[in-house]
Write a protein that holds these residues in place. Structure first.
Motif, PDB file in Angstrom:
ATOM      1  N   LEU A  17     -25.690   7.975  -8.310  1.00  0.00           N
ATOM      2  CA  LEU A  17     -27.011   7.849  -8.922  1.00  0.00           C
ATOM      3  C   LEU A  17     -27.999   8.581  -8.044  1.00  0.00           C
ATOM      4  CD1 LEU A  17     -29.113   6.491 -10.841  1.00  0.00           C
ATOM      5  CD2 LEU A  17     -29.065   4.535  -9.281  1.00  0.00           C
ATOM      6  N   ARG A  32     -30.660  10.332 -12.599  1.00  0.00           N
ATOM      7  CA  ARG A  32     -29.481  10.854 -13.295  1.00  0.00           C
ATOM      8  C   ARG A  32     -28.224  10.256 -12.667  1.00  0.00           C
ATOM      9  NH1 ARG A  32     -32.529  12.150 -16.588  1.00  0.00           N
ATOM     10  NH2 ARG A  32     -32.883  14.147 -17.558  1.00  0.00           N
ATOM     11  N   LEU A  33     -27.154  10.230 -13.447  1.00  0.00           N
ATOM     12  CA  LEU A  33     -25.839   9.769 -13.001  1.00  0.00           C
ATOM     13  C   LEU A  33     -24.847  10.916 -13.041  1.00  0.00           C
ATOM     14  CD1 LEU A  33     -25.405   6.457 -15.027  1.00  0.00           C
ATOM     15  CD2 LEU A  33     -25.570   6.653 -12.539  1.00  0.00           C
ATOM     16  N   SER A  34     -23.824  10.845 -12.171  1.00  0.00           N
ATOM     17  CA  SER A  34     -22.756  11.833 -12.195  1.00  0.00           C
ATOM     18  C   SER A  34     -21.487  11.225 -11.605  1.00  0.00           C
ATOM     19  CB  SER A  34     -23.147  13.070 -11.379  1.00  0.00           C
ATOM     20  OG  SER A  34     -22.093  14.013 -11.367  1.00  0.00           O
ATOM     21  N   VAL A 116     -19.693   3.973 -18.812  1.00  0.00           N
ATOM     22  CA  VAL A 116     -20.800   4.849 -18.413  1.00  0.00           C
ATOM     23  C   VAL A 116     -21.961   4.759 -19.410  1.00  0.00           C
ATOM     24  CG1 VAL A 116     -21.493   7.237 -17.955  1.00  0.00           C
ATOM     25  CG2 VAL A 116     -19.288   6.382 -17.096  1.00  0.00           C
ATOM     26  N   PRO A 117     -21.704   4.810 -20.733  1.00  0.00           N
ATOM     27  CA  PRO A 117     -22.835   4.683 -21.658  1.00  0.00           C
ATOM     28  C   PRO A 117     -23.608   3.371 -21.485  1.00  0.00           C
ATOM     29  CG  PRO A 117     -20.938   5.552 -22.826  1.00  0.00           C
ATOM     30  CD  PRO A 117     -20.456   5.133 -21.465  1.00  0.00           C
ATOM     31  N   GLU A 120     -25.750   3.749 -18.366  1.00  0.00           N
ATOM     32  CA  GLU A 120     -26.908   4.621 -18.615  1.00  0.00           C
ATOM     33  C   GLU A 120     -28.003   3.880 -19.380  1.00  0.00           C
ATOM     34  OE1 GLU A 120     -24.904   7.918 -20.518  1.00  0.00           O
ATOM     35  OE2 GLU A 120     -25.035   9.095 -18.656  1.00  0.00           O
ATOM     36  N   ASP A 124     -31.616   2.841 -17.766  1.00  0.00           N
ATOM     37  CA  ASP A 124     -32.836   3.282 -18.438  1.00  0.00           C
ATOM     38  C   ASP A 124     -33.771   2.086 -18.671  1.00  0.00           C
ATOM     39  OD1 ASP A 124     -34.270   5.527 -19.538  1.00  0.00           O
ATOM     40  OD2 ASP A 124     -33.949   4.604 -21.510  1.00  0.00           O
TER      41      ASP A 124
END
Length: 157
Positions: A17, A32-34, A116-117, A120, A124
């Motif tokens: 993150l 953002r995430l990765s 992951v969704p 996210e 948010d």
């Protein structure tokens, strides 16, 4: 502004993150995430944050993504001063470390995101709550949004 990348444990591995934080107001300007520690997701957060305003100084740790030319170029192009924490200097990034602790204990560990969704969407929602509704004792019990937007210059119509 300040950027930093902790990792978030997931059922299968972890995600990184990145968040860009306005030090003065503690307002999270972008995140953002990765699943990789490359510079791309950090650059996306940087560009989003710079679209909301340009600082005099941008501070990061000395991670590879923050020392890459891809990261430094947009800052240099805008004549933004670049500051990096000293090695082993834990207090250099105290505001961001506090943010990570808060996000993890008030959201991530409580929600135990499985996908992951879901993470996210949850982040948010959390960062909106953090910015708009969560008062901070260091901000005289104001929210980051109240302090951040009160210090922004007015634009002419």
């Amino acid at each position: 502004m300040r950027g930093h990348c902790p990792y978030i444990p997931m059922p299968r591995g972890f995600l990184y993150l990145v968040a860009v934080l306005d030090w003065y107001s503690r307002y999270v300007l972008a995140w953002r995430l990765s699943n990789t520690m490359d510079a791309l997701f950090c650059l996306e957060a940087l560009e989003m944050a710079l679209g909301r305003g340009e600082p005099v100084i941008f501070n990061t740790d000395q991670g590879a993504q923050f020392t890459s030319q891809e990261w430094l170029a947009p800052l240099q192009k805008r004549d933004i001063l670049i500051s990096m924490d000293g090695r082993g200097q834990a207090l250099d990034n105290v505001f961001v470390e506090r943010l990570w602790r808060t996000v993890k204990y008030e959201d991530i560990y409580l929600r135990d995101y499985q996908t992951v969704p879901d993470l996210e969407i949850g982040l948010d929602d959390y960062f909106q709550f953090y910015n708009e509704e969560r008062p901070h004792s260091a901000l005289d019990h104001q929210t980051p949004a109240e302090v951040h937007w009160a210090t922004q210059p007015e634009t002419e119509a």
